[in-house]
Design a protein around this motif. Structure first.
Motif, PDB file in Angstrom:
ATOM      1  N   ILE A 489       0.953  -1.283   0.205  1.00 47.53           N
ATOM      2  CA  ILE A 489      -0.370   0.153  -0.279  1.00 47.53           C
ATOM      3  C   ILE A 489       0.842   1.660  -0.029  1.00 47.53           C
ATOM      4  CG2 ILE A 489      -1.702  -1.400   1.177  1.00 47.53           C
ATOM      5  CD1 ILE A 489      -1.487   0.001   3.626  1.00 47.53           C
ATOM      6  N   VAL A 490      -0.312   2.265   0.211  1.00 47.24           N
ATOM      7  CA  VAL A 490       1.033   3.152  -0.041  1.00 47.24           C
ATOM      8  C   VAL A 490       0.247   4.699   0.381  1.00 47.24           C
ATOM      9  CG1 VAL A 490       1.600   5.936  -1.367  1.00 47.24           C
ATOM     10  CG2 VAL A 490       1.982   4.287  -2.718  1.00 47.24           C
ATOM     11  N   ILE A 491       0.498   4.651   2.212  1.00 50.44           N
ATOM     12  CA  ILE A 491      -0.358   5.730   3.074  1.00 50.44           C
ATOM     13  C   ILE A 491       0.036   7.543   3.055  1.00 50.44           C
ATOM     14  CG2 ILE A 491      -0.664   6.111   5.310  1.00 50.44           C
ATOM     15  CD1 ILE A 491       0.527   3.364   5.837  1.00 50.44           C
ATOM     16  N   VAL A 492      -0.823   8.143   2.128  1.00 46.67           N
ATOM     17  CA  VAL A 492      -0.841   9.610   2.208  1.00 46.67           C
ATOM     18  C   VAL A 492      -1.089  10.288   3.752  1.00 46.67           C
ATOM     19  CG1 VAL A 492      -0.801  11.545   0.951  1.00 46.67           C
ATOM     20  CG2 VAL A 492      -0.557   9.052   0.047  1.00 46.67           C
ATOM     21  N   THR A 493      -0.487  10.966   4.399  1.00 48.93           N
ATOM     22  CA  THR A 493      -0.818  11.517   5.455  1.00 48.93           C
ATOM     23  C   THR A 493      -0.791  13.170   5.646  1.00 48.93           C
ATOM     24  OG1 THR A 493      -1.299  11.529   8.001  1.00 48.93           O
ATOM     25  CG2 THR A 493       0.815  11.174   7.364  1.00 48.93           C
ATOM     26  N   THR A 494      -1.209  14.205   6.368  1.00 47.53           N
ATOM     27  CA  THR A 494      -0.215  15.090   6.370  1.00 47.53           C
ATOM     28  C   THR A 494      -0.958  14.966   8.308  1.00 47.53           C
ATOM     29  OG1 THR A 494      -2.820  16.013   6.148  1.00 47.53           O
ATOM     30  CG2 THR A 494      -1.789  16.406   4.396  1.00 47.53           C
ATOM     31  N   GLY A 495       0.225  16.357   8.722  1.00 49.37           N
ATOM     32  CA  GLY A 495       0.206  16.577  10.089  1.00 49.37           C
ATOM     33  C   GLY A 495      -0.162  15.455  11.245  1.00 49.37           C
ATOM     34  N   SER A 496      -0.864  15.701  12.122  1.00 53.06           N
ATOM     35  CA  SER A 496      -1.056  14.788  13.236  1.00 53.06           C
ATOM     36  C   SER A 496      -1.618  13.664  12.908  1.00 53.06           C
ATOM     37  CB  SER A 496      -2.374  15.392  14.339  1.00 53.06           C
ATOM     38  OG  SER A 496      -3.070  15.624  14.090  1.00 53.06           O
ATOM     39  N   GLY A 497      -1.983  13.589  11.837  1.00 55.38           N
ATOM     40  CA  GLY A 497      -2.674  12.516  10.741  1.00 55.38           C
ATOM     41  C   GLY A 497      -1.829  11.290  10.867  1.00 55.38           C
ATOM     42  N   ILE A 498      -0.183  11.543  11.441  1.00 60.72           N
ATOM     43  CA  ILE A 498       1.050  10.816  11.018  1.00 60.72           C
ATOM     44  C   ILE A 498       1.294   9.750  12.185  1.00 60.72           C
ATOM     45  CG2 ILE A 498       2.570  11.745  12.668  1.00 60.72           C
ATOM     46  CD1 ILE A 498       3.694   9.662  10.084  1.00 60.72           C
ATOM     47  N   GLY A 499      -0.290  10.413  13.365  1.00 64.30           N
ATOM     48  CA  GLY A 499      -0.101   9.144  14.710  1.00 64.30           C
ATOM     49  C   GLY A 499      -1.497   8.372  14.713  1.00 64.30           C
ATOM     50  N   PRO A 500      -2.467   7.989  13.413  1.00 66.28           N
ATOM     51  CA  PRO A 500      -3.149   6.702  13.293  1.00 66.28           C
ATOM     52  C   PRO A 500      -1.437   6.021  12.497  1.00 66.28           C
ATOM     53  CG  PRO A 500      -4.569   8.100  12.961  1.00 66.28           C
ATOM     54  CD  PRO A 500      -3.389   9.286  13.073  1.00 66.28           C
ATOM     55  N   VAL A 501      -1.367   6.105  11.668  1.00 64.31           N
ATOM     56  CA  VAL A 501      -0.100   5.725  10.493  1.00 64.31           C
ATOM     57  C   VAL A 501       0.441   4.897  11.392  1.00 64.31           C
ATOM     58  CG1 VAL A 501       1.275   5.902   9.132  1.00 64.31           C
ATOM     59  CG2 VAL A 501      -0.974   7.211   8.653  1.00 64.31           C
ATOM     60  N   LEU A 502       1.018   5.561  11.984  1.00 66.86           N
ATOM     61  CA  LEU A 502       2.114   5.089  13.754  1.00 66.86           C
ATOM     62  C   LEU A 502       1.880   3.959  14.081  1.00 66.86           C
ATOM     63  CD1 LEU A 502       3.869   8.138  14.656  1.00 66.86           C
ATOM     64  CD2 LEU A 502       4.786   6.200  12.721  1.00 66.86           C
ATOM     65  N   SER A 503       0.312   4.183  14.327  1.00 68.25           N
ATOM     66  CA  SER A 503      -0.474   2.830  15.363  1.00 68.25           C
ATOM     67  C   SER A 503      -0.911   1.669  14.841  1.00 68.25           C
ATOM     68  CB  SER A 503      -1.917   3.663  15.421  1.00 68.25           C
ATOM     69  OG  SER A 503      -2.649   2.904  16.129  1.00 68.25           O
ATOM     70  N   ILE A 572      -4.695   9.463   5.557  1.00 67.32           N
ATOM     71  CA  ILE A 572      -5.375  10.057   6.581  1.00 67.32           C
ATOM     72  C   ILE A 572      -4.630  11.241   6.858  1.00 67.32           C
ATOM     73  CG2 ILE A 572      -5.463   9.824   9.182  1.00 67.32           C
ATOM     74  CD1 ILE A 572      -6.175   7.017   8.071  1.00 67.32           C
ATOM     75  N   SER A 573      -5.770  12.916   5.510  1.00 72.51           N
ATOM     76  CA  SER A 573      -6.240  13.748   6.364  1.00 72.51           C
ATOM     77  C   SER A 573      -6.726  14.303   7.415  1.00 72.51           C
ATOM     78  CB  SER A 573      -5.957  14.799   5.365  1.00 72.51           C
ATOM     79  OG  SER A 573      -5.030  16.028   5.655  1.00 72.51           O
ATOM     80  N   ASN A 574      -7.107  16.135   6.793  1.00 73.51           N
ATOM     81  CA  ASN A 574      -9.002  16.708   6.537  1.00 73.51           C
ATOM     82  C   ASN A 574      -9.711  15.925   5.919  1.00 73.51           C
ATOM     83  OD1 ASN A 574      -8.719  18.406   4.502  1.00 73.51           O
ATOM     84  ND2 ASN A 574      -5.906  18.636   5.614  1.00 73.51           N
ATOM     85  N   PRO A 575     -10.752  16.599   5.912  1.00 71.47           N
ATOM     86  CA  PRO A 575     -11.750  15.988   5.259  1.00 71.47           C
ATOM     87  C   PRO A 575     -12.248  16.051   3.593  1.00 71.47           C
ATOM     88  CG  PRO A 575     -12.844  16.343   7.050  1.00 71.47           C
ATOM     89  CD  PRO A 575     -11.550  17.082   7.229  1.00 71.47           C
ATOM     90  N   SER A 576     -11.222  17.709   3.446  1.00 76.12           N
ATOM     91  CA  SER A 576     -10.662  18.773   2.013  1.00 76.12           C
ATOM     92  C   SER A 576      -9.827  18.120   0.840  1.00 76.12           C
ATOM     93  CB  SER A 576     -10.722  19.697   1.809  1.00 76.12           C
ATOM     94  OG  SER A 576     -10.904  20.620   0.723  1.00 76.12           O
ATOM     95  N   LEU A 577      -8.484  16.959   1.691  1.00 78.75           N
ATOM     96  CA  LEU A 577      -7.526  16.689   0.978  1.00 78.75           C
ATOM     97  C   LEU A 577      -7.758  15.115   0.703  1.00 78.75           C
ATOM     98  CD1 LEU A 577      -4.961  16.868   0.001  1.00 78.75           C
ATOM     99  CD2 LEU A 577      -4.177  16.551   2.219  1.00 78.75           C
ATOM    100  N   THR A 578      -8.357  14.537   2.098  1.00 78.72           N
ATOM    101  CA  THR A 578      -9.336  13.246   1.776  1.00 78.72           C
ATOM    102  C   THR A 578      -9.618  13.161   0.563  1.00 78.72           C
ATOM    103  OG1 THR A 578      -8.561  12.858   4.422  1.00 78.72           O
ATOM    104  CG2 THR A 578     -10.629  11.604   2.425  1.00 78.72           C
ATOM    105  N   ARG A 579     -10.672  13.080   0.790  1.00 75.86           N
ATOM    106  CA  ARG A 579     -12.076  13.591  -0.408  1.00 75.86           C
ATOM    107  C   ARG A 579     -10.858  13.586  -2.032  1.00 75.86           C
ATOM    108  NH1 ARG A 579     -15.081  16.603   2.290  1.00 75.86           N
ATOM    109  NH2 ARG A 579     -14.994  18.980   1.425  1.00 75.86           N
ATOM    110  N   LYS A 580     -10.278  14.875  -2.266  1.00 72.62           N
ATOM    111  CA  LYS A 580      -9.361  15.209  -3.160  1.00 72.62           C
ATOM    112  C   LYS A 580      -8.996  13.799  -3.476  1.00 72.62           C
ATOM    113  CE  LYS A 580      -6.069  18.225  -4.768  1.00 72.62           C
ATOM    114  NZ  LYS A 580      -5.603  19.528  -4.613  1.00 72.62           N
TER     115      LYS A 580
END
Length: 599
Positions: A489-503, A572-580
């Motif tokens: 997989i590829v995981i894309v995240t921004t800001g504190s979205g790194i928390g769920p990713v590291l989880s 894992i990001s804000n709703p706007s970027l996630t939808r995009k």
């Protein structure tokens, strides 16, 4: 013969504050033998000297330095404009264009390539005067060939061109924006109920009193309330994820990509909730008609029925996304307290209706009438699962670690926790709850979560972190859990979205590529988080948006998808970027997943 280096005072500005030359970065005037320098062209005369910056003495991030020349404006700088102003660029710096001088003006010109390179998006910062810092922290546990180091990346110049979007614009817009899996599940629940609704009315139309049996309508409403409630229950959610995550890799990708959409189960919740409200509207209309015609003289039942209908309508209205986003705290309060009130009033209604039935000639006793009512048993299950999470309410000790003025990492030691699970915490259990992804500790005995500044409550936790928080219920499985049904997989995240990713990646390593875009990652989240990111993906692409601006996340995600031969993209990001990003991938036939507003 080498000459002695001597300091040159530099009048620089960091941010908006002037820096005293005595405390600012010290520039060192060092004659450079250009015949030995691979980065400089051969000089036209042997006495040529170049000013260099002693990077060890720089007090601030060099990329934050702004020269004082009023004509130099980084926000409008281009290569051509830099050349016309007399500032060297990466290319012109190689030419013999800087005359020897002892003034600080030339030092600004030496720094200009760095500023120009940053502004026009050059990606090879190694070519500039100051080399980027690479942090090393030992070797990667799973693969000793990799060192546990991180490098701040910039978007590469040569990326594969995004393929054309599939299908016609109108159809793909409907499919990926208005007819998503969430809406499809909502429609299935609502349409199924409406078919039963119309069929029941058609069959009972000629009966007297008019309409279907009141008990059947009440049972239909209660059944939908139960379905809406159970699909949100913690144990049910975890069980659904456990079943779906058991999907083997040999299943066709088409099947696995559908199963991975499990997190859209909120469509079932809202579809059944709206259907329950429609059924209860019918029940209220029938009871009102009977009361008005004198066939049902039960004013208490009438009052409670209309009050229940008002509660149902208020819950549905404030759950509409537009109202929900305007004031989430209001939505949460109405959803909780109106829901509790509705359960209590339902019990009163069942007892009053059962008493009215038992008072009739030849009827069973009140107790037998209640036990025979399907609504009673449905309500019993709803009540049990409503109370269950609050039986697990407790206040636990917390160990905050302030990472910066933008983020705090809160450590807990009260329980072991599995991978890719989230918990809800609160400082006022009756007011508001906030869900965060947990990151299991290496010792397996504790865990932590990352809170970033996203509102009043989170800002308060960063500025004045508490030493204890309320928790309730059990940890809930998150969206990233479905990643294990894919090989890569590829995981894309921004800001504190790194928390769920590291989880996920810390506790459940798997082949993946990680793209993390955030302002000043090391300064904001600290070295421990950076090390964890590096261990999860030694080749992680970490982009500092303060230095290189916001990148094209769709293009970068596609680049990593092609480069790693992945099967899916998670964001894992804000709703706007996630939808995009999800739309950008799905519209090109690439499986993509990200939390939705009701997941």
């Amino acid at each position: 013969m080498a000459q002695q280096a001597r300091p040159v005072p530099v009048d620089l500005k960091i941010g908006s504050d002037s820096v005293n030359p005595s405390t600012a970065a010290t520039a060192t005037e060092t004659p450079v033998d250009t015949t030995q320098s691979p980065n400089l062209a051969q000089p036209s005369h042997t006495t040529h000297q170049v000013y260099q910056i002693d990077a060890d003495n720089v007090k601030a991030d060099p990329s934050d330095l702004l020269v004082t020349d009023a004509s130099f404006r980084p926000e409008t700088m281009t290569t051509a404009k830099a050349s016309s102003l007399g500032y060297p660029t990466e290319n012109t710096l190689k030419d013999d264009s800087i005359a020897s001088s002892n003034s600080s003006d030339d030092l600004e010109k030496v720094m200009a390539p760095m500023m120009v390179s940053k502004q026009i998006g050059a990606n090879e910062t190694e070519k500039s005067i100051i080399e980027p810092t690479v942090h090393t922290r030992g070797h990667h546990a799973a693969n000793p060939a990799y060192s546990s180091s991180w490098r701040i990346s910039v978007p590469p110049d040569n990326m594969p061109k995004l393929p054309e979007k599939r299908e016609r614009r109108i159809w793909r817009g409907l499919r990926h924006n208005f007819v998503t899996v969430y809406q499809r599940l909502f429609a299935i629940c609502l349409i199924g109920n409406m078919v039963a609704f119309i069929t029941l009315l058609a069959k009972k139309r000629p009966s007297e009193p008019w309409g279907p049996d009141r008990g059947d309508v009440a049972t239909a409403a209660a059944t939908n309330v139960l379905a809406a409630f159970l699909i949100r229950q913690e144990n049910v959610i975890n069980s659904l994820y456990a079943i779906c995550c058991a999907t083997p890799w040999w299943f066709p990708l088409r099947v696995r990509r559908i199963i991975a959409k499990l997190y859209h189960f909120g469509g079932v919740h809202s579809g059944c909730a709206v259907s329950a409200t429609v059924w209860f509207i019918l029940f209220t209309a029938l009871i009102t008609k009977d009361y008005a015609s004198g066939n049902y003289n039960q004013p208490a039942v009438m009052a409670i029925t209309h009050l229940l209908l008002a509660l149902f309508l208020s819950i549905c209205v404030f759950a509409i996304p537009k109202f929900r986003f305007v004031s989430h705290n209001t939505f949460e309060a109405i959803h909780r307290f109106a829901g509790w009130a509705a359960v209590g009033l339902f019990w009163v209604l069942v007892l009053l209706v059962s008493k009215a039935v038992s008072d009739g000639p030849g009827s069973d006793s009140l107790g037998m009438t209640v036990v025979k009512s399907p609504a009673f048993w449905i309500l019993l299950v709803i009540t049990f699962f409503t109370i269950l999470p609050w039986l697990r309410l407790r206040k636990v000790e917390a160990f905050p670690e302030v990472l910066s003025n933008h983020a705090v990492r809160i450590h807990f030691k009260y329980m072991k926790i599995g991978p890719i699970l989230g918990i809800r915490i609160s400082d006022n259990p009756l007011k508001e709850w906030h869900a965060f992804a947990s990151i299991p500790a290496a010792d397996g005995q504790s865990f932590s979560l990352i809170v970033s500044d996203a509102g009043d409550w989170t800002k308060k936790q960063i500025m004045k972190p508490a030493r204890a928080y309320w928790v309730r219920g059990i940890p809930i499985t998150g969206v990233l859990r479905m990643a294990i049904v894919f090989r890569r997989i590829v995981i894309v995240t921004t800001g504190s979205g790194i928390g769920p990713v590291l989880s996920m990646l810390v506790s459940h390593p798997m082949p993946c590529r990680l793209l993390w875009s955030t302002p000043n990652p090391e300064r904001t989240y600290g070295e421990n988080v950076m090390e964890s990111v590096c261990k999860a993906d030694p080749d992680a692409m970490i982009i500092n948006t303060r230095a290189s601006g916001r990148p094209d996340m769709v293009a970068l995600a596609y680049h990593l998808y092609i480069q790693s031969n992945a099967e899916a993209v998670f964001i894992i990001s804000n709703p706007s970027l996630t939808r995009k990003v999800v739309y950008g991938m799905e519209s090109r036939g690439i499986p993509a997943y990200g939390p939705i507003w009701d997941s």
